[in-house]
Design a protein around this motif. Structure first.
Motif, PDB file in Angstrom:
ATOM      1  N   HIS A  98      24.965 -37.304 -31.097  1.00 30.03           N
ATOM      2  CA  HIS A  98      26.362 -37.324 -31.167  1.00 30.03           C
ATOM      3  C   HIS A  98      27.388 -36.064 -31.260  1.00 30.03           C
ATOM      4  O   HIS A  98      28.012 -35.832 -31.969  1.00 30.03           O
ATOM      5  CB  HIS A  98      26.871 -38.054 -32.540  1.00 30.03           C
ATOM      6  CG  HIS A  98      26.366 -39.637 -32.524  1.00 30.03           C
ATOM      7  ND1 HIS A  98      27.065 -40.404 -33.368  1.00 30.03           N
ATOM      8  CD2 HIS A  98      25.530 -40.193 -31.524  1.00 30.03           C
ATOM      9  CE1 HIS A  98      26.553 -41.641 -33.195  1.00 30.03           C
ATOM     10  NE2 HIS A  98      25.627 -41.612 -32.116  1.00 30.03           N
ATOM     11  N   ARG A  99      26.865 -35.273 -30.102  1.00 28.99           N
ATOM     12  CA  ARG A  99      27.400 -33.918 -29.798  1.00 28.99           C
ATOM     13  C   ARG A  99      27.820 -33.833 -28.380  1.00 28.99           C
ATOM     14  O   ARG A  99      27.102 -34.249 -27.505  1.00 28.99           O
ATOM     15  CB  ARG A  99      26.432 -32.673 -30.217  1.00 28.99           C
ATOM     16  CG  ARG A  99      25.930 -32.762 -31.458  1.00 28.99           C
ATOM     17  CD  ARG A  99      24.928 -31.659 -31.790  1.00 28.99           C
ATOM     18  NE  ARG A  99      25.570 -30.296 -31.481  1.00 28.99           N
ATOM     19  CZ  ARG A  99      24.803 -29.228 -31.119  1.00 28.99           C
ATOM     20  NH1 ARG A  99      23.465 -29.230 -31.034  1.00 28.99           N
ATOM     21  NH2 ARG A  99      25.629 -28.153 -31.021  1.00 28.99           N
ATOM     22  N   LEU A 100      29.199 -33.541 -28.222  1.00 24.80           N
ATOM     23  CA  LEU A 100      29.694 -33.474 -26.932  1.00 24.80           C
ATOM     24  C   LEU A 100      29.527 -32.040 -26.496  1.00 24.80           C
ATOM     25  O   LEU A 100      30.037 -31.172 -26.992  1.00 24.80           O
ATOM     26  CB  LEU A 100      30.915 -33.890 -26.834  1.00 24.80           C
ATOM     27  CG  LEU A 100      31.736 -34.087 -25.435  1.00 24.80           C
ATOM     28  CD1 LEU A 100      31.123 -34.568 -24.369  1.00 24.80           C
ATOM     29  CD2 LEU A 100      33.134 -34.394 -25.360  1.00 24.80           C
ATOM     30  N   LEU A 101      28.584 -31.628 -25.743  1.00 28.73           N
ATOM     31  CA  LEU A 101      28.309 -30.084 -25.174  1.00 28.73           C
ATOM     32  C   LEU A 101      28.939 -29.771 -23.863  1.00 28.73           C
ATOM     33  O   LEU A 101      28.773 -30.495 -22.903  1.00 28.73           O
ATOM     34  CB  LEU A 101      26.852 -29.976 -25.210  1.00 28.73           C
ATOM     35  CG  LEU A 101      26.041 -30.149 -26.348  1.00 28.73           C
ATOM     36  CD1 LEU A 101      24.446 -30.053 -26.317  1.00 28.73           C
ATOM     37  CD2 LEU A 101      26.432 -29.439 -27.699  1.00 28.73           C
ATOM     38  N   ILE A 102      29.494 -28.763 -23.869  1.00 25.36           N
ATOM     39  CA  ILE A 102      30.090 -28.041 -22.692  1.00 25.36           C
ATOM     40  C   ILE A 102      29.388 -26.880 -22.129  1.00 25.36           C
ATOM     41  O   ILE A 102      29.126 -25.909 -23.053  1.00 25.36           O
ATOM     42  CB  ILE A 102      31.680 -27.582 -23.091  1.00 25.36           C
ATOM     43  CG1 ILE A 102      32.374 -28.923 -23.514  1.00 25.36           C
ATOM     44  CG2 ILE A 102      32.311 -27.032 -21.763  1.00 25.36           C
ATOM     45  CD1 ILE A 102      33.875 -28.380 -24.066  1.00 25.36           C
ATOM     46  N   GLN A 103      29.155 -26.720 -20.980  1.00 32.01           N
ATOM     47  CA  GLN A 103      28.426 -25.444 -20.595  1.00 32.01           C
ATOM     48  C   GLN A 103      29.284 -24.414 -20.581  1.00 32.01           C
ATOM     49  O   GLN A 103      30.501 -24.409 -20.314  1.00 32.01           O
ATOM     50  CB  GLN A 103      27.947 -25.624 -19.033  1.00 32.01           C
ATOM     51  CG  GLN A 103      26.534 -26.496 -18.929  1.00 32.01           C
ATOM     52  CD  GLN A 103      26.058 -26.513 -17.368  1.00 32.01           C
ATOM     53  OE1 GLN A 103      26.834 -26.691 -16.564  1.00 32.01           O
ATOM     54  NE2 GLN A 103      24.923 -26.217 -17.158  1.00 32.01           N
ATOM     55  N   ARG A 104      28.789 -23.101 -20.973  1.00 32.28           N
ATOM     56  CA  ARG A 104      29.512 -21.832 -20.988  1.00 32.28           C
ATOM     57  C   ARG A 104      28.730 -20.750 -20.054  1.00 32.28           C
ATOM     58  O   ARG A 104      27.654 -20.533 -20.369  1.00 32.28           O
ATOM     59  CB  ARG A 104      29.757 -21.483 -22.274  1.00 32.28           C
ATOM     60  CG  ARG A 104      30.527 -20.033 -22.385  1.00 32.28           C
ATOM     61  CD  ARG A 104      31.052 -19.577 -23.726  1.00 32.28           C
ATOM     62  NE  ARG A 104      29.762 -19.591 -24.600  1.00 32.28           N
ATOM     63  CZ  ARG A 104      29.773 -19.686 -25.858  1.00 32.28           C
ATOM     64  NH1 ARG A 104      30.969 -19.487 -26.519  1.00 32.28           N
ATOM     65  NH2 ARG A 104      28.613 -19.663 -26.461  1.00 32.28           N
TER      66      ARG A 104
END
Length: 301
Positions: free
Chosen positions: A188-194
């Protein structure tokens, strides 16, 4: 059973029946209009009745005929008691010996002409019962009418096929480039690439930075806040496991990247550009859980 039924052959069904009305022009006119029959023989001072109206002049209406015998009812009751409770008319035969004319007074007798041996049909197993009606004007035989029914026990309905499993949504394609994103969804985590080279955030996940080309990256977790940047309402074509119409939005996250997902929480026709939404996770089956964005009805940008 057949022997008991054969006893009824030759027994009267109606004795000394009288037509409730003489042959008459109004009924002939109604018949011809209903059938679309414009034969001139059925109009004018020398009119005759259409031959196929033979049974019309013998019908008893809702009140029936007082001259009906009990034999026919006993036969049907016997069949009912043996389980042959359904009935269907199968055919009739008519023979015309002379034309009927307005003013003719009709009399008739009816007899149980035959009861068949037990037959097996697509409807079920049963017996064909044929009655013959002799129609007269005075002492003159003007026609006969045979009417046949099937009294039968309906065939057992075949068992219903087992219900088909509910269609499942397509599975996402998980590979080495996006596996981390789906691992985050499972928690339940929305991860964005950086990009660790220039700090640019990117979505969807890619193997390298499209700003500086660096293959090195880490992730930041999205806050879950966003707005509807654009959307479409899906009507056609229908896909299994989807229930159109529904809204699919291009969501601009607070972090500045955009992703596509369903907009829920409001009717599809209430979604608006600029509407604030918040991340939610919806489980569609035992294996599939997806990030979606919930809008509250009544909330506007």
């Amino acid at each position: 059973m057949s022997v008991r039924l054969k006893v009824y052959e030759g027994r009267p069904a109606v004795r000394g029946g009288l037509g409730k009305d003489p042959v008459n022009p109004p009924m002939i006119r109604h018949w011809c209009e209903a059938m679309g029959d414009t034969n001139p023989a059925y109009t004018g001072p020398d009119a005759i009745a259409p031959p196929t109206m033979l049974q019309v002049w013998t019908m008893g209406g809702l009140s029936g005929h007082e001259t009906r015998s009990s034999a026919y009812e006993e036969l049907l009751a016997l069949l009912d008691g043996a389980g042959y409770t359904s009935v269907v008319a199968t055919d009739c035969e008519q023979e015309y010996l002379r034309a009927l004319r307005p003013g003719d007074e009709i009399s008739f007798d009816s007899v149980i002409e035959s009861v068949s041996d037990r037959k097996t049909t697509k409807l079920g197993t049963g017996y064909f019962v044929t009655t013959r009606m002799d129609v007269r004007v005075g002492d003159e035989l003007v026609g006969t009418h045979r009417f046949r029914i099937l009294k039968y026990a309906p065939r057992a309905a075949p068992p219903a096929p087992p219900p088909e499993p509910a269609p499942r949504r397509p599975r996402p394609v998980v590979n080495r480039d996006n596996a981390g994103f789906w691992e985050g969804v499972a928690r339940h985590r929305l991860l964005i690439q950086r990009c660790t080279g220039c700090g640019t955030l990117r979505f969807p996940w890619l193997p390298g930075c499209n700003a500086c080309g660096s293959p090195e990256w880490d992730t930041v977790e999205a806050s879950g806040e966003g707005t509807v940047h654009s959307y479409v309402v899906m009507h056609h074509p229908p896909f299994p496991a989807f229930d159109p119409p529904y809204a699919v939005g291009l969501i601009e996250l607070a972090e500045g990247v955009r992703m596509i997902s369903n907009v829920i929480g409001v009717p599809y026709d209430k979604v608006q550009i600029g509407m604030p939404v918040r991340l939610a996770f919806v489980r569609y089956d035992e294996e599939l859980e997806l990030p979606v964005f919930r809008a509250e009805e009544g909330v506007r940008a």
